[in-house]
Design an enzyme around this catalytic site. Structure first.
Site, PDB file in Angstrom:
ATOM      1  CG  LEU A 229       8.195   2.414   4.823  1.00  7.30           C
ATOM      2  CD1 LEU A 229       7.902   1.168   3.989  1.00  7.30           C
ATOM      3  CD2 LEU A 229       6.909   3.192   5.039  1.00  7.30           C
TER       4      LEU A 229
ATOM      5  NE  ARG B   9       6.888   3.994   0.446  1.00  6.04           N
ATOM      6  CZ  ARG B   9       6.629   4.784   1.479  1.00  6.04           C
ATOM      7  NH1 ARG B   9       7.575   5.045   2.367  1.00  6.04           N
ATOM      8  NH2 ARG B   9       5.437   5.309   1.652  1.00  6.04           N
TER       9      ARG B   9
ATOM     10  CE1 TYR C 112       1.042  -0.224   4.431  1.00  2.49           C
ATOM     11  CE2 TYR C 112      -0.072   1.896   4.382  1.00  2.49           C
ATOM     12  CZ  TYR C 112       0.753   0.998   5.016  1.00  2.49           C
ATOM     13  OH  TYR C 112       1.308   1.319   6.231  1.00  2.49           O
TER      14      TYR C 112
ATOM     15  CD  GLU D  59       9.678   1.600  10.633  1.00  3.89           C
ATOM     16  OE1 GLU D  59       9.654   2.530   9.826  1.00  3.89           O
ATOM     17  OE2 GLU D  59       9.620   0.393  10.304  1.00  3.89           O
TER      18      GLU D  59
ATOM     19  NE  ARG E  89      -6.168 -19.711   4.198  1.00 10.43           N
ATOM     20  CZ  ARG E  89      -5.398 -20.580   4.845  1.00 10.43           C
ATOM     21  NH1 ARG E  89      -5.550 -21.874   4.659  1.00 10.43           N
ATOM     22  NH2 ARG E  89      -4.479 -20.160   5.700  1.00 10.43           N
TER      23      ARG E  89
ATOM     24  CE  LYS F 155       3.179   3.128   3.262  1.00  8.72           C
ATOM     25  NZ  LYS F 155       3.271   3.108   4.713  1.00  8.72           N
TER      26      LYS F 155
END
Ligand code: PDD
Length: 286
Positions: free
Chosen positions: A206, A52, A33, A182, A101, A150
Site C-alpha cells: 500500500l 488515494r 476504504y 509491509e 448476488r 486499499k
C-alpha cells in the site's frame, strides 16, 4: 455512547444505520476504504487520503460517491457531531447493490454505498504502545497482487495479527520471495548506521499516506533514505526499526521474531520522526 455515523447521505445513530445484505462490499469485498487520523479535533492529511481514495476507485472502475469537497464536509461534520478530539475516521465505498448476488459487476448507474464512522481514541498521539515499542513476527505474504489498492479484503492481515498475538507479539511483517513487503496494517522500515531502509512503491504494498509524509520529513531533516528490497534478517540485525500508518503514526519496533533490536527500547530515529510527524501534521491539520 451511541455514535452518529454516515450512510449514503444521512447522519444516523449507529444503531439505525443499514446497508443491504446484497451490498457487494459484504458479498465480494468489492469495496475500498480509508482511515484518517484526528488530532486536536482536526483531520490529518485529508488531502492525501482523498487522492488515494480516488485512485483506488479508478483502479477498480468504481464510481466516486461524491466530490472531494463533499467528503471533507462529511468528515468534519462527523468529527464535530461525535466530539472527537483524538481518534480515527473510517470511510468505505463499495460498488453497491443491484439486489442480488452476481459475480458480474452491476450496471454503471448502480449507486455506490458510502459509509463513514468515527473511533474515539483519547491518547492516540501520546500512546503507551509508542513509548514501549512494538514486537513483530514475520509471516508469509499470501495476499493478492494489487495491494496498492486499499480494498477491504483484510482477512489475511487480520489472521496475521492473530498469529502475532498467539506468539506474544503485537504485529506481523509479511514476506514474499524472501523480502519484507509491509506490516499487516502499516509500512515497514529499519535503520542501520543512520540509513532508513524501506521497500520501494509498487503494486506489492500500500502506498502509505504516512509513509509519504514521513519520508519527506526525514529527507528535510537530512536523514539518509534507501528505498530498496530488504530481508527480515537485515531488519533483525538493524539498529532500530519502525512502522508508519494513519492509526499509529510512527511506531517504533523493538523486537523481530524474538530478536531484540538495539537495547530493546524505541530507537532515536523512530522517536525523532514520530515527534516531527506529529508536530508538522498537527500544524497542517484541517
Ligand atoms: N492501514 N500498509 C497496509 C497494508 C495498511 O493497511 C496501511 C494502513 C498502511 C499504512 O498506510 P497509511 O499510512 O496511509 O495509513 C500500509 C490502516 C490504518 C487500517 O487498515 O486501519
Amino acid at each position: 455512547m451511541t455514535r452518529t455515523v454516515y450512510v449514503n447521505g444521512e447522519y444516523l445513530p449507529e444503531t439505525e444505520a443499514k446497508v443491504s445484505i446484497f451490498d457487494r462490499g459484504f458479498l465480494f469485498a468489492d469495496a475500498v476504504y480509508e482511515v484518517t487520523s484526528i488530532l486536536d479535533g482536526k483531520l490529518i492529511d485529508f488531502e492525501g487520503h482523498a487522492v488515494r481514495l480516488e485512485r483506488s476507485l479508478k483502479e477498480l472502475d468504481m464510481a466516486s460517491p461524491c466530490s472531494k469537497d463533499e467528503l471533507l464536509e462529511i468528515h468534519q461534520k462527523l468529527v464535530e457531531l461525535n466530539d472527537i478530539n483524538e481518534g480515527l475516521i473510517y470511510l468505505q465505498v463499495s460498488r453497491g447493490s443491484d439486489g442480488d448476488r452476481d459475480f458480474v459487476f452491476p450496471s454503471a448507474d448502480t449507486k455506490p454505498t458510502l459509509v463513514l464512522f468515527t473511533q474515539n481514541k483519547p491518547g492516540l498521539a501520546d500512546s503507551d504502545a509508542s513509548r514501549k515499542g512494538a514486537k513483530v513476527i514475520s509471516i508469509e505474504d499470501i495476499r493478492w497482487g494489487r495491494r496498492d489498492i486499499k480494498t477491504v479484503q483484510l482477512l489475511y492481515p487480520s489472521m496475521g495479527k492473530m498469529m502475532a498475538k498467539a506468539a506474544g507479539a503485537d504485529d506481523a511483517w509479511m514476506i514474499e520471495d524472501g523480502h519484507v513487503t509491509e506490516g499487516t496494517s502499516n509500512n515497514a522500515y529499519f535503520v542501520k548506521d543512520g540509513t532508513i531502509v524501506t521497500r520501494p512503491l509498487s503494486n506489492d504494498i500500500l502506498h502509505g499516506i504516512t509513509r509519504k509524509a514521513v519520508l519527506r520529513m526525514a529527507e528535510e531533516a537530512q536523514m539518509k533514505i534507501e528505498e530498496r528490497l530488504f530481508t527480515i534478517d537485515e531488519a533483525k540485525e538493524a539498529d532500530e526499526a519502525f512502522t508508519t500508518s494513519a492509526s499509529a503514526f510512527v511506531m517504533p519496533v523493538v523486537e523481530i521474531d524474538g530478536q531484540q533490536l538495539g537495547d530493546g527500547t524505541p530507537g532515536p530515529i523512530a522517536k525523532r520522526l514520530r515527534e516531527i510527524y506529529l508536530e508538522e501534521s498537527r500544524a497542517a491539520a484541517i
